[in-house]
Design an enzyme around this catalytic site. Sequence first.
Site, PDB file in Angstrom:
ATOM      1  N   LYS A  89      21.050  17.047 -33.685  1.00  0.00           N
ATOM      2  CA  LYS A  89      20.806  18.164 -32.775  1.00  0.00           C
ATOM      3  C   LYS A  89      21.869  18.155 -31.682  1.00  0.00           C
ATOM      4  CE  LYS A  89      16.947  20.017 -29.979  1.00  0.00           C
ATOM      5  NZ  LYS A  89      15.538  19.759 -29.570  1.00  0.00           N
ATOM      6  N   SER A 179      12.192  23.094 -30.456  1.00  0.00           N
ATOM      7  CA  SER A 179      13.550  23.581 -30.321  1.00  0.00           C
ATOM      8  C   SER A 179      14.549  22.983 -31.309  1.00  0.00           C
ATOM      9  CB  SER A 179      14.046  23.270 -28.897  1.00  0.00           C
ATOM     10  OG  SER A 179      14.034  21.867 -28.675  1.00  0.00           O
ATOM     11  N   SER A 203       9.025  19.503 -29.994  1.00  0.00           N
ATOM     12  CA  SER A 203      10.258  20.149 -30.476  1.00  0.00           C
ATOM     13  C   SER A 203      10.803  19.599 -31.777  1.00  0.00           C
ATOM     14  CB  SER A 203      11.356  20.063 -29.400  1.00  0.00           C
ATOM     15  OG  SER A 203      11.111  20.988 -28.376  1.00  0.00           O
TER      16      SER A 203
END
Length: 534
Positions: A89, A179, A203
């Site tokens: 990420k 996310s 997330s």
Amino acid sequence: MSASSAAFRPATAMLGLSIREVSQALRDGRVSATELCKKCINQIQRTRYLNAYITITEETAMEQAQRADIRLSTGKPLGPLDGIPFSVKDNFCTDNIETTCASNMLKGYVPPFNATVVQKLLDQGAVLVGKTNLDEFAMGSGSADGVFGPVRNPWSYATQYREQSKEDPDSDWTITGGSSGGSAAAVASLSSFLALGSDTGGSTRNPGSLCGVVALKPSYGLLSRHGLIPLVNSMDVPGIMTRSVHDAATVLRILQGRDERDSTTVQAPNTPPSLPEHFDIRDICVGIPKEYHAPGLSKDTLAQWSRVAAMFEQAGARVQEVSLPHTQHSIVCYHVLCCCEVASNMARFDGLEYGHRSAVDSSTDAMYATTRHEGFNNVVRRRILSGNYFLLKSNYERYFVKAQQIRRLITEDFKTVFRSGIDVLLTPTTLSDAARYSDFIQEDNRTRSAQEDVFTQPVNMAGVPAVTVPTALSPRGLPIGLQLIGQTLQDWKLLTVAHWMEQQLNFPLVRFHEDSNKRELDQSVRERTHTVGL
């Protein structure tokens, strides 16, 4: 998780294997690390329309794969991940590779070091193929609010979904959740065998559930946060995304442990080399929190929750209803604490040291203000404003202190339940399967996050581990996941139960519709995603 290799074209058959299977194939010489890396890079290119990646590190990855091949050819692999492609990420720092947090504020920022969890994977010989997309600064539950555009759920292009949809795939596609949506999409679309996400309020687990992959949020302190650009320091945890529970356990064993650069880390408990293949579920007591029958819970998700609870009971586990009475206050409590820490953490982005700097130079104050207005999106700015309001001297005790007190009560709820003899809790991960993007954006980020985090964020406030396991496909052909919650630092026990659960469910891998890999690459996606070679 198993699926017939016949479900894949020969070029992608290898990509559907588990880490354990592909690691053995590398050691046996049935595939080389460079060949495997090329397959993943090609799969990234074939699925560019998903917008899962911000940066593709093709040249660097090939160099890492070549070094892995040398080690493997001499019978000296660094570990079970040597030669295995992974993604990260884009809020984890990566040495000499741009790290943007999907924000204009950090466009062009190239860290001079690796996050500890990234370095640990590289030290094991894993091959970094790219940095994945996210909500800006990880603030969101749909991976739809970053500057590089929304991430598309791979299951939107799967045979199961497309055969039921009569609409154009360009208009009828679903969100990944957030996310860490890019990381979930990378693993689900077979372009990466594992991915790192971050988990502050769900997330990692939210997109894991919506994209049909295993997503582990470890106990707070078990994994180092050094190099993870912070959102909420007291809740942030690096998350692990894989296609099987066994793979998640393999990665956890490598990443866990104390780090002198993160004072919140703890010594990892002793763990066996791998999860047991045979486990007596009759020794386990499963709790079903009555407060998790939340408004908006879909009938399909409720049906799967009931089915899996019955599955545990029929196998001989004890299943009983429990109460977490302060859950009803957790969303408001989380919002206050999140905004307060965001206001503090975002203060460092001032246009002076790194990242975006406004051209306005009439005064220092004007430069600060304009830099932050240009660099942050509305979501981030609103959380900063809210946090500063909660932290005002006149509001501090009414909001921040009160939220901390409620957080303590939420933590005590979990401790009380586990002290009563419960081994794990079984809950939904999300209210429903993935929403269509066109429906999702009808509500603002704050409302969406409050709805989507209802089952996941209490875990972060309590610091306990949780994992979402793909359970079934909904009538729409989209994944539904369920969450198991364990006791602090009993992550291995949690994964052992999750592994047993996974074996009973036999969730399928994604099968792209025959037209999906022939799609024209969207020009805007092509321009947003770039390749680096270092």
